[in-house]
Design an enzyme around this catalytic site. Structure first.
Site, PDB file in Angstrom:
ATOM      1  N   ASP A   1       0.802  -1.223   0.000  1.00  0.00           N
ATOM      2  CA  ASP A   1       0.000   0.000   0.000  1.00  0.00           C
ATOM      3  C   ASP A   1       0.838   1.278   0.000  1.00  0.00           C
ATOM      4  O   ASP A   1       0.386   2.321  -0.462  1.00  0.00           O
ATOM      5  CB  ASP A   1      -0.923   0.026   1.221  1.00  0.00           C
ATOM      6  CG  ASP A   1      -2.006  -1.028   1.143  1.00  0.00           C
ATOM      7  OD1 ASP A   1      -2.366  -1.429   0.013  1.00  0.00           O
ATOM      8  OD2 ASP A   1      -2.498  -1.459   2.205  1.00  0.00           O
TER       9      ASP A   1
ATOM     10  N   ARG B   1      -8.128  10.773  10.492  1.00  0.00           N
ATOM     11  CA  ARG B   1      -7.621   9.495  11.015  1.00  0.00           C
ATOM     12  C   ARG B   1      -6.439   9.677  11.958  1.00  0.00           C
ATOM     13  O   ARG B   1      -5.331   9.244  11.670  1.00  0.00           O
ATOM     14  CB  ARG B   1      -7.250   8.544   9.879  1.00  0.00           C
ATOM     15  CG  ARG B   1      -8.418   8.125   9.030  1.00  0.00           C
ATOM     16  CD  ARG B   1      -8.039   6.979   8.085  1.00  0.00           C
ATOM     17  NE  ARG B   1      -9.193   6.520   7.318  1.00  0.00           N
ATOM     18  CZ  ARG B   1      -9.197   5.467   6.499  1.00  0.00           C
ATOM     19  NH1 ARG B   1      -8.083   4.775   6.339  1.00  0.00           N
ATOM     20  NH2 ARG B   1     -10.284   5.113   5.858  1.00  0.00           N
TER      21      ARG B   1
END
Length: 443
Positions: free
Chosen positions: A242, A322
């Site tokens: 990722d 986040r």
């Protein structure tokens, strides 16, 4: 005749007086001798606690030959106990229990492994490479992910023994593929300027006991579809990564401390797939969208065991959301400084327990982004989730939406250390991120 009787009486009285004086003198001498004997015994007992036992005829088979050595061992055990985090000999008294544990020792570079005794929170038992040898990284290259050269960071982290990894000089390490770590490793960047940047970054997968300290981690890219070695005896095919700064996958006893992280392709720190016993502390996060994800998916219930401490971090400029975003599990967000966010600070789904204590939340100017919290749901189930704000400082219109019944058992599992007053957050987080440490002086 009468004169003789009188003389006899006088002599008798004189003799009796002399006898009395003599007896008194003897008694005083005996008392003095006895007193001196007692004092001597006391002095001897102070010099040697076993003297009294020996004088009574007790066996001396188990007598201690070197009481100073025993005292030294006791002192060492005390230092290695949980009391080590109290303000002690090397303390600066900053109030940050991690930093107060080691930073004021001018010889920190000779006692690097002391850091492993300074952990807090759910990841406090992460020992990293404390019980192993030092490994000095001298080569910043990463030419071959399958057969890494000795002296490179990749060669160090894949070894199957505990290692405390340090760096010979300043360097920028651009990784061609994920840096797949092995258990019981510490990466310690203190004293030099080390960047892991412009390539792949760090993967902590199905291992335990890792400490990452003092690294600049930024501009991490997606890599993969390649062979990568994970131990001296194994390498395998890796699909597309990722691009996280630090990816924690199915791992436990992890401590990420005093790093500076920014600008990665995905998250700065992600912890998923049953990871737990994690502390993320004293880091400086900047210029990123999705900062931190804790939990794989709403349907992955194994993450219910997850316990993460987020303490003394500075969430700085250029951040969107986040900080963290939680799913299942228990999360202690304590004494952090939130000076920037564009959307929200703390988010979640799938019924996490979030215990926010003693943080400073400074809301952005945007009137539609004042809320600290965001619940990623489309139903009213979130009202049963245990989220609380306790002693937080909410500035510039910031507000925290609590929920749940406040179950004591849930918050006990989401508590990992004592929160300090939010008024102290500025001092507690003033040195968040990579430290400038020089050998021979306090860090």
């Amino acid at each position: 005749m009468e004169v003789s009787v009188k003389l006899f009486s006088v002599w008798s009285m004189l003799i009796m007086a002399m006898l009395l004086l003599s007896a008194k003198a003897l008694n005083e001498k005996d008392d003095l001798v006895q007193s001196r004997n007692v004092e001597t015994e006391k002095l001897q007992s102070l010099k040697n606690p076993l003297m009294a036992t020996r004088s009574k005829g007790a066996s001396s088979d188990h007598a201690v030959d070197n009481p100073e050595e025993i005292a030294s061992m006791v002192q060492m055990n005390i230092k290695n106990s949980t009391e080590r985090r109290n303000l002690g000999f090397f303390s600066c008294g900053t109030g940050n229990p991690i930093d107060d544990c080691w930073r004021c020792d001018p010889n920190w570079h000779l006692r690097r492994k002391r850091l492993a005794d300074c952990g807090i929170g759910f990841g406090r038992n992460a020992i990293g490479g404390r019980d192993g040898k030092y490994y000095v990284v001298s080569d910043p290259s990463d030419d071959d992910a399958v057969n890494p050269k000795p002296g490179t960071l990749r060669h160090a982290v894949i070894q199957d023994r505990p290692l405390w990894i340090v760096f010979k000089r300043d360097m920028v390490i651009t990784l061609k593929q994920e840096l797949i770590m092995n258990s019981f490793k510490t990466i310690d960047g203190r004293g030099v300027n080390v960047h892991i940047a412009y390539g792949a970054c760090i993967t902590i997968q199905f291992i335990t006991n890792v400490i990452i300290h003092g690294l600049n981690i930024h501009d991490c890219k997606q890599t993969g579809n390649a062979m990568v070695r994970s131990s001296p005896t194994h390498y395998g095919w890796r699909t597309l990564a990722d691009g996280d700064g630090i990816s924690i996958f199915g791992s436990s006893y992890i401590w990420v401390d005093h790093n500076s992280l920014s600008k990665c392709a995905d998250g700065l720190i992600d912890a998923i797939i049953g990871s737990t016993a994690i502390t993320i502390s004293n880091n400086y996060f900047t210029h990123h969208n999705e900062v931190m994800l804790l939990g794989h998916s709403d349907s992955y219930t194994r993450d219910k065991q997850m316990q993460v401490t987020i303490a003394y971090n500075h969430f700085g400029e250029g951040l969107m959301q986040r900080m963290p975003r939680c799913r299942h599990g228990y999360f202690h967000v304590v004494n952090n400084d939130y000076t920037h966010w564009e959307m929200y600070a703390i988010g979640g789904s799938a019924d996490p327990t979030i215990n926010s204590q003693g943080n400073r939340y400074l809301a952005p100017l945007n009137p539609f982004a004042k809320e600290v919290t965001k619940r990623v749901v489309t139903t009213g189930k979130w009202r049963h989730w245990n989220w609380r704000s306790e002693g937080d400082l909410l500035l510039n219109g910031a507000f925290f939406t609590p929920s749940g019944t406040g179950a004591a058992a849930s918050y006990a599992r989401a508590s990992s250390l004592g929160a300090k007053s939010s008024s102290l957050v500025g001092a507690l987080t003033s040195d968040a991120g990579v430290l400038t440490c020089k050998r021979g002086s306090k860090c």
